[in-house]
Design an enzyme around this catalytic site. Structure first.
Site: not given
Ligand code: G1P
Ligand code: ZN
Length: 543
Positions: A18, A22, A113-114, A277, A279, A281-282, A363-365, A376, A496
């Site tokens: 997505t 990674r 990312s995180h 986080d 990078d 964005d969160r 997003e909920e994340s 984001k 999830r």
């Molecule tokens: C996760 C989050 C999703 C976010 C993505 C990138 O993806 O659930 O909302 O856009 O990280 O930060 P997932 O691991 O669920 O595919």
């Molecule tokens: Zn991130």
């Protein structure tokens, strides 16, 4: 300097998820691995001849080495210019802004990312397009296709570029401009928010704690919050980016930002807390003894964004990912504006933002953002909260109470089962699909299933269809559960489970979320057999 053409062979496993590719850092460091993927990006976007690219990352281990490779490859592939954040640093939202502001043809952002960083942790690379947003599915498919038949890549043999020195140099025929990573982004924030009002808030004694989690937002938050807005020195903690994020997970949620939670729930703690986080964005937002779930944060920000100058004209629409709670939908309905539910991943917001159909997305994340960039944006969300707190003079808790009293409360939680056996996870999902016809009408404790299906999305702007975007089961009570396999995990499968229940009874708005969701949680397990199939007694992470 003549470009070397290095023979190579396809390396399996370079399928972007997505948000780019990674992998474990050591996988990226294998001979030809990074090079293959970079060349596949270049080829997948139709070459970089004469193009301008933005390059930067979150400062994690291998960030600087990878940038040197990318620059030498961009030069060898004929790129006209690379704009690079000083020290190789650019937060994801700042990179998105820079691509847009400079009219670049795209950008390469280095981040996982995180996810933790370091030689034994994670690394990542993603390509963002000329609108500043994540590559569309069409582009990622082309990039992936190229990784499967790549036979050579081009790279210049050259000295390293000094990433520490702001200014312009050349690498072969390519111009390299090293820019301060913060300046343009800070100016953008200043154009959107009422900095005078926020300055007065801090001057009145309002206390904040911003935990940068040793990640990329440290320099951004220090400049904006402490230098420009006058927050007390020390407001930003863990503010110096480190290659392994101080050994932690730079993921802003109550588990990984526990230290911030402890401060915010202590007697006499700060008025407002936030974290971002790896990078940038969160975001996580927490008031004094009041954690705000990302879904609720999106709803409150959408409801009150007009209090900030950049959104004074109101919103065109609100977009949320499908598993995000429907709290934002209730705000959109009250305002009479469009509301969109998209698949998970920021790239699905891009068309809506470009078309002017949505102004605020989330997003909920822990992702929230707007049409100011195409990613984001953690600090953006924090500054919008500060702007709202400054203008209303209310506490975070008071704002949440007002919101729930007006709109009802969408109790919400996500339960993650990490590193589960991939085959078991796939079987769980397949067996759920097989029950779509038989589930409706069945009872699970007090809940009766109303519908069960797999979410598919028809993009209202370009008409493209995305299928297989998460299984949803709705109950007649208005509650629901969604099941999805993560696209960003790097070990086994991550299941999830998203849980939601709307409550409108004024006497029931102040419950603990897990308690309020207990019937939905029990039904989620019985429907999918999570414990039995994963062998886990409880989720690894509850947010
Ligand atoms: C996760 C989050 C999703 C976010 C993505 C990138 O993806 O659930 O909302 O856009 O990280 O930060 P997932 O691991 O669920 O595919
Ligand atoms: Zn991130």
């Amino acid at each position: 300097m003549t470009p070397n053409i290095v023979q190579t062979t396809p390396i399996p496993g370079q399928k972007p998820g997505t948000s780019g590719l990674r992998k474990k850092t050591r996988i990226f460091m294998q001979p030809h691995y990074l090079e293959n993927y970079v060349q596949a990006i270049f080829d997948g976007i139709g070459g970089v001849q004469g193009k301008t690219l933005v390059v930067g990352g979150d400062g994690r281990y291998f960030n600087d080495r990878a940038i040197q490779v990318i620059l030498r490859m961009a030069a060898a592939n004929g790129a006209a210019e690379c704009i690079v954040g000083q020290g190789g640093i650019l937060s994801t939202p700042a990179a998105s802004h820079l691509i847009r502001k400079r009219g670049a043809d795209g950008g390469l952002i280095l981040s996982a990312s995180h996810n933790p960083g370091g030689p034994d942790e994670d690394f990542g690379l993603k390509y963002n397009g000329p609108n500043g947003g994540p590559a569309t599915e069409g582009v990622t498919e082309k990039i992936f296709a190229r990784t499967t038949d790549i036979d050579s890549y081009r790279i210049l043999e050259a000295h390293d570029v000094d990433l520490g020195a702001i200014g312009v140099t050349n690498l072969g025929d390519m111009r390299v401009e090293i820019v301060d990573p913060v300046t343009d982004y800070a100016a953008l924030m200043e154009s959107l928010f009422d900095f005078d009002a926020i300055r007065r808030l801090f001057a009145s004694g309002f206390r904040m704690r911003f935990d940068a989690m040793h990640a990329v937002t440290g320099p951004y938050a220090t400049e904006i919050l402490e230098t420009r807005l006058g927050a007390a020195p020390g407001t930003v903690v863990n503010g110096i980016p480190s290659p392994d994020f101080g050994g932690g997970h730079p993921d802003p949620n109550p588990i990984w930002a526990k230290d911030l939670m402890d401060h915010m729930y202590a007697d006499g703690g700060p008025d407002f807390g936030a974290a971002s986080d790896g990078d940038g964005d969160r975001n996580m937002v927490v008031g004094a003894k009041c954690y705000v779930s990302p879904s609720d944060s999106l709803a409150v920000l959408a409801d009150l964004a007009h209090l900030a100058p950049g959104y004074a004209r109101g919103l065109a629409g609100i977009a949320r990912s499908m598993p995000t709670s429907a709290a934002a939908d209730r705000v959109a309905a009250a305002k009479g504006i469009e509301c969109f539910a998209t698949p998970t991943g920021w790239k699905f917001f891009g068309n809506l933002l470009d078309a002017g159909r949505a102004t605020i997305c989330g997003e909920e994340s822990a992702g929230t953002g707007s049409d100011h960039v195409r990613e984001k944006d953690g600090l953006w969300a924090v500054l919008l909260w500060l702007n709202i707190l400054a203008v209303t003079g209310k506490s975070v808790q008071a704002l949440m109470d007002d919101h729930w009293a007006r709109y009802g409360r969408n109790y919400y939680s996500r339960h993650d089962y990490e590193a589960v056996d991939a085959a078991a996870a796939n079987t769980l999902m397949a067996d759920l699909r097989a029950q779509f016809d038989s589930l409706p009408g069945q009872s699970f404790g007090p809940l009766v299933v109303e519908m069960a299906d797999e979410f598919a999305y028809d993009d209202p702007v370009d008409g493209s269809r995305s299928t297989g975007q998460g299984i949803r089961v709705g109950f007649t009570s208005g509650g629901r559960v969604m099941y999805r396999l993560s696209g960003t995990g790097t070990e086994g499968a991550t299941l999830r489970v998203y849980l939601e229940q709307l409550e409108t009874d004024p006497a029931a708005l102040a419950q603990d979320a897990q308690a309020a969701l207990a019937p939905v949680i029990a039904a989620a397990d019985r429907i999918a057999g999570i414990r039995a199939r994963t062998g886990r007694d409880a989720p690894d992470v509850i947010t």
